[in-house]
Design a protein around this motif. Structure first.
Motif, PDB file in Angstrom:
ATOM      1  N   VAL A 132       0.817  -1.207   0.000  1.00  0.00           N
ATOM      2  CA  VAL A 132       0.000   0.000   0.000  1.00  0.00           C
ATOM      3  C   VAL A 132       0.853   1.259   0.000  1.00  0.00           C
ATOM      4  CG1 VAL A 132      -1.659   1.341   1.336  1.00  0.00           C
ATOM      5  CG2 VAL A 132      -1.961  -1.118   1.111  1.00  0.00           C
ATOM      6  N   ASP A 133       1.890   1.289   0.845  1.00  0.00           N
ATOM      7  CA  ASP A 133       2.662   2.522   0.997  1.00  0.00           C
ATOM      8  C   ASP A 133       4.136   2.369   0.651  1.00  0.00           C
ATOM      9  OD1 ASP A 133       3.216   0.874   3.073  1.00  0.00           O
ATOM     10  OD2 ASP A 133       3.046   2.377   4.658  1.00  0.00           O
ATOM     11  N   ASN A 204       6.185   8.004  -0.863  1.00  0.00           N
ATOM     12  CA  ASN A 204       5.078   8.723  -0.224  1.00  0.00           C
ATOM     13  C   ASN A 204       4.726   8.020   1.084  1.00  0.00           C
ATOM     14  OD1 ASN A 204       3.085  10.589   0.102  1.00  0.00           O
ATOM     15  ND2 ASN A 204       1.888   9.996  -1.681  1.00  0.00           N
ATOM     16  N   SER A 206       3.622   6.735   4.889  1.00  0.00           N
ATOM     17  CA  SER A 206       2.410   6.921   5.675  1.00  0.00           C
ATOM     18  C   SER A 206       2.729   7.628   6.991  1.00  0.00           C
ATOM     19  CB  SER A 206       1.762   5.563   5.974  1.00  0.00           C
ATOM     20  OG  SER A 206       2.543   4.831   6.895  1.00  0.00           O
ATOM     21  N   ASN A 490      -7.092   1.355   8.549  1.00  0.00           N
ATOM     22  CA  ASN A 490      -7.384   0.939   7.185  1.00  0.00           C
ATOM     23  C   ASN A 490      -8.488  -0.099   7.189  1.00  0.00           C
ATOM     24  OD1 ASN A 490      -6.273  -1.865   7.109  1.00  0.00           O
ATOM     25  ND2 ASN A 490      -4.335  -0.829   7.459  1.00  0.00           N
ATOM     26  N   TYR A 498      -9.097   1.516   1.980  1.00  0.00           N
ATOM     27  CA  TYR A 498      -8.530   2.823   2.279  1.00  0.00           C
ATOM     28  C   TYR A 498      -7.699   2.745   3.549  1.00  0.00           C
ATOM     29  CZ  TYR A 498     -12.095   3.326   5.913  1.00  0.00           C
ATOM     30  OH  TYR A 498     -12.876   3.136   7.026  1.00  0.00           O
ATOM     31  N   SER A 530      -1.870  11.381   6.172  1.00  0.00           N
ATOM     32  CA  SER A 530      -1.646  10.549   4.983  1.00  0.00           C
ATOM     33  C   SER A 530      -2.930   9.787   4.673  1.00  0.00           C
ATOM     34  CB  SER A 530      -0.494   9.570   5.198  1.00  0.00           C
ATOM     35  OG  SER A 530      -0.801   8.630   6.216  1.00  0.00           O
ATOM     36  N   TYR A 532      -4.487   6.792   1.748  1.00  0.00           N
ATOM     37  CA  TYR A 532      -4.244   5.856   0.645  1.00  0.00           C
ATOM     38  C   TYR A 532      -5.584   5.217   0.262  1.00  0.00           C
ATOM     39  CZ  TYR A 532       0.578   6.261   2.222  1.00  0.00           C
ATOM     40  OH  TYR A 532       1.807   6.740   2.591  1.00  0.00           O
ATOM     41  N   THR A 534      -7.418   2.574  -2.532  1.00  0.00           N
ATOM     42  CA  THR A 534      -7.090   1.501  -3.477  1.00  0.00           C
ATOM     43  C   THR A 534      -8.366   0.857  -3.991  1.00  0.00           C
ATOM     44  OG1 THR A 534      -5.007   1.018  -2.359  1.00  0.00           O
ATOM     45  CG2 THR A 534      -5.892  -0.690  -3.797  1.00  0.00           C
ATOM     46  N   HIS A 544      -4.421   3.119  -7.340  1.00  0.00           N
ATOM     47  CA  HIS A 544      -4.092   3.711  -6.046  1.00  0.00           C
ATOM     48  C   HIS A 544      -4.052   5.235  -6.159  1.00  0.00           C
ATOM     49  CE1 HIS A 544      -2.575  -0.240  -4.528  1.00  0.00           C
ATOM     50  NE2 HIS A 544      -2.290  -0.405  -5.810  1.00  0.00           N
ATOM     51  N   ASN A 546      -2.830   8.305  -3.515  1.00  0.00           N
ATOM     52  CA  ASN A 546      -2.180   8.513  -2.223  1.00  0.00           C
ATOM     53  C   ASN A 546      -1.870   9.984  -2.001  1.00  0.00           C
ATOM     54  OD1 ASN A 546      -2.056   5.680  -2.296  1.00  0.00           O
ATOM     55  ND2 ASN A 546       0.029   5.705  -3.114  1.00  0.00           N
ATOM     56  N   SER A 548       0.218  12.516   1.148  1.00  0.00           N
ATOM     57  CA  SER A 548       0.866  12.666   2.457  1.00  0.00           C
ATOM     58  C   SER A 548       1.480  14.053   2.548  1.00  0.00           C
ATOM     59  CB  SER A 548       1.938  11.598   2.681  1.00  0.00           C
ATOM     60  OG  SER A 548       3.057  11.836   1.863  1.00  0.00           O
TER      61      SER A 548
END
Length: 798
Positions: A132-133, A204, A206, A490, A498, A530, A532, A534, A544, A546, A548
């Motif tokens: 994810v990050d 980027n 989190s 999340n 998310y 931050s 995210y 998806t 995705h 994102n 931050s």
């Protein structure tokens, strides 16, 4: 605030410990899925429980750490079926009963040789995973970095650019580098590549990570022993540069104990040549400098660690490092002063010698507590680093007229001094899976206490003897502390997921000029969110988005108002009034699988307010003063594309391109001081298996250059090659021959200018074409009765 963070740090274990009692309920089945070869968690796997009539009783997707929990199962004999792209289907018959939750233990999935999973670059073993990050690169398969250091390993990682001087950039910026998620005083050349498991790249990051560093984070993950018994390896390396390495690793894993011992001996040698040409445009004079430096000396690093798995819920770890180094550096510098029209006016010749002795220590205590609920975990740790160094040396300057005759007497200068620093980090993190594993709550606190002291005396050789040079000497100290807390949540909602997080940091910096009794510094509070988002369309396609917010605070050399006269024609001084820069990062990424080709495409925007930048001011027609200032803003718009291509069964390649436009506005420093430019970067990693005996790896990269506020960085590129051959029983011996910078093209070059005032061209060319021969012997012995018991315990707690 400080007292609150300390309290929360130490009371979190007590609060969370109250949740260790099992919850009543029906039949529950839990487990964890990992890759059979890499031992890494497998996320997004589909876990299905089938009844005798093949109907579905329950279904769930594995979490990012590979864990899963199935609830409300029928009390019967059922079939567990696990599928995920790139792996063989796993099936198993299980008798489910009500009562205490049942655990399948560690389930190992075998990669499919003819398929690529969504995040794999090499078909037989994934080396590139997207999460994810972050992007995770397994560098254990990098041949060119074997027998080298972390800097060599970084050269093999897609998306990273390592220039000839070893400077690392990520998307045209300098990232923050962590070691196992923590700050470290070790340089990349002091970390053996053979001890690295993977490198995590987070353009980027989190809210879980420190807000410092607006050009992303690179986290170096070291290997952890997971094999029962006695295991180890010894590596010896020699190179044409005159460097040599010896690495020795040993692990003993028996019962609940895991002991680790590592040693590194590095006979260091580096050579660098520089050419700097400064044109003064007001009177058309030119100054040309040629420099040559050689640094040698030994470096030793010893590491010892122990892990104690008290039970299936609690693990304690204690690790320590001590390192010693002695790096004498000798150099020569010739400066030609040219009059208008290019005729020689005079020449300066300078020799230098600098001997640096240092010792550093690192100690770490970690505690991990897992709960009956799968994936629920609490960790706490304390880490202390110290550094002590002594420095001494001399300079000797001679000036000659145009005919080569001395202008006055030689000008000698001696110096001596010391430096010390400490860095204490206290940290605790808690993870709680919610909604049957479809959601997760994370929270944590962190305190960093850092202090440093530097002292250096310069003595000028005059007719009456050596006299203290108060302008060149310095004596200062500084303290910078960070107090932070974060929370993140999340959730998966079908194919949409998310993650939203928020980090709070209080930062203080206090500098002291001890001889002048002057103080400077600042403090700031900040919130750093931050987000995210998806959308996973199917197993081969996901989108995705994102965002931050980050901060980049000035380093000590950017803020301390002491002038460094190492180069008389280019002195450097910090700026106590410089402010941190704040950055907003946005990414839109799309991952897809086109037949057997994996494609990762990312569009990104980086908006920075008050950007810190190097700023040059003419002091005379042959001297530039370098300092740091804040501009108004800078924007970078870019697109990054990564292709993962299995060309044929025995040949895989990863290619990445980064295209970007940079706009800089700094007209607050000088009227009209703005710069814009388009740049791009490309890298190719190619892996081939030849004759079932040899592995060949080629890595090539090229940077087309980019702009800075007062100029531009010029293009540079190079290629590395390595070949490996395994031999002896069970492939216990490994021989690797590697050649870095095959065509000897790597160099750093930057042009700096101010219209109508000056133009400077600076070229740095280290010795980069180096042939290395590396031999590794691995050994291992399973201790009786330990395989099943200890391996399961280790992986369950890992």
């Amino acid at each position: 605030m400080k007292q609150f963070l300390y309290s929360l740090l130490f009371f979190l274990p007590i609060i969370a410990g109250a949740q260790t009692k099992p919850h009543p309920g029906g039949a529950v089945l839990a487990g964890k899925i990992i890759d059979a070869e890499t031992k890494q968690p497998v996320s997004a796997a589909t876990i299905v429980v089938l009844r005798k009539d093949s109907s579905t009783a329950a279904q769930i997707i594995s979490a990012a750490d590979g864990n899963f929990t199935l609830k409300n199962l029928p009390e019967a004999l059922v079939t567990l079926k696990i599928t995920v792209v790139g792996y063989k289907t796993y099936t198993r018959t299980i008798a489910v009963v009500n009562g205490a939750p049942q655990n399948t233990g560690i389930i190992k999935l075998s990669p499919v040789a003819t398929q690529m999973q969504e995040v794999a670059v090499v078909a037989h073993k994934p080396v590139f995973k997207t999460e994810v990050d972050k992007k995770v690169f397994d560098v254990t398969q990098s041949l060119a970095s074997k027998g080298g250091t972390a800097q060599d390993a970084m050269r093999q990682v897609p998306t990273l650019n390592v220039d000839a001087s070893g400077n690392i950039t990520l998307r045209n910026g300098t990232p923050t580098i962590l070691l196992d998620g923590k700050q470290t005083s070790l340089t990349l050349n002091q970390i053996p590549a053979d001890q690295i498991q993977s490198i995590e790249v987070m353009p980027n990051p989190s809210a879980k990570y420190d807000a410092q560093g607006n050009h992303g984070i690179i986290n170096i993950v070291l290997k952890r022993n997971r094999k029962p018994g006695l295991n180890g390896s010894v590596t010896g390396v020699g190179s044409t540069l005159g460097e040599s390495y010896v690495f020795a690793n040993m692990n003993v894993y028996k019962h609940k104990w895991n002991f680790t011992l590592n040693m590194m001996q590095h006979e260091h040698r580096s050579v660098s040549n520089t050419t700097t040409t400064l044109n003064d445009l007001t009177d058309n004079t030119t100054t040309i400098q040629h420099g040559h430096t050689v640094q040698i000396g030994p470096f030793q690093n010893f590491h010892a660690g122990v892990d104690y798995n008290a039970d299936k819920f609690n693990t304690f770890s204690l690790n320590g490092n001590v390192g010693f180094g002695y790096h004498p550096t000798g150099g020569t510098q010739t400066t030609d002063f040219l009059e208008k029209g290019g005729t020689l006016d005079s020449t300066g010749s300078r020799t230098s010698y600098d001997a640096n002795n240092f010792v550093f220590t690192h100690s770490a205590f970690d505690y991990a507590h897992t709960f009956i609920k799968p994936s629920e975990k609490l960790t706490a740790g304390a880490y202390l680093e110290t550094y002590h160094g002594k420095d001494h040396g001399d300079y000797n300057m001679t000036y000659l007229d145009k005919s080569g005759s001395p202008l006055g007497s030689p000008y000698p200068q001696d110096f001596s001094g010391f430096g010390n620093a400490h860095n204490l980090t206290l940290q605790s993190d808690y993870t709680d899976p919610l909604l049957n594993g479809n959601a997760k709550l994370e929270a944590g606190v962190k305190t960093i206490v850092h202090g440093s002291r530097s002292y250096l005396d310069f003595q000028d050789g005059l007719a009456q003897g050596f006299v203290l040079d108060t302008n060149a000497s310095y004596n200062y100290s500084y303290n910078d502390n960070t107090y932070a807390a974060y929370t993140s949540f999340n959730e998966k909602l079908g194919k949409f997921s998310y993650q939203a997080g928020l980090r709070f940091e209080r930062y203080t910096y206090a500098g002291h000029l001890l001889d002048e009794n002057k103080n400077f510094g600042y403090d700031m509070n900040g919130l750093y969110p931050s987000v995210y988002l998806t959308e996973k369309f199917d197993d081969d396609n996901d989108l995705h988005l994102n965002f931050s917010r980050r901060v980049n605070r000035p380093q000590w050399w950017q803020i301390t108002p002491e002038t460094n006269y190492t180069n008389p024609q280019n002195p450097q001084v910090g700026n106590p009034d410089i402010r941190p820069e704040k950055t907003n990062l946005v990414e839109l990424a799309y991952n897809t699988q086109l037949s057997n080709i994996g494609v990762n495409t990312t569009l990104y925007l980086k908006n920075t307010l008050d950007p810190m930048m190097a700023y040059n001011k003419p002091l005379s027609n042959d001297t530039l003063l370098s300092t740091y200032e804040n501009g108004n803003y800078s924007n970078t718009y870019g697109a990054e594309i990564i292709f993962r291509v299995p060309i044929v069964k025995w040949w895989n390649a990863t290619t990445n391109f980064n295209f970007y436009q940079t706009d800089i506005n700094a007209d607050n420093l000088s009227q009209g001081l703005s710069n814009s430019g388009f740049g791009w970067f490309a890298k190719l990693n190619s892996d081939m298996k030849l004759f079932n005996m040899y592995s060949l790896q080629l890595t090539g990269s090229y940077s087309a250059g980019n702009v800075v506020a007062q100029g531009k960085i010029l293009p540079s590129g190079g290629m590395d090659a390595a070949i490996k051959r395994d031999f002896l029983s069970h492939n216990a011996g490994t021989l690797i021959l590697s050649l870095s910078d095959v065509f000897n093209t790597q160099r750093s070059r930057i042009d700096t200018y101010s219209d109508g005032v000056f133009f400077q061209d600076a070229i740095t060319k280290p010795e980069t074409r180096v042939l290395k021969l590396s031999f590794t012997y691995s050994f291992g012995k399973e201790l009786s009765g330990e395989r099943h018991k200890d391996k399961t315990t280790s992986e369950s707690n890992g």
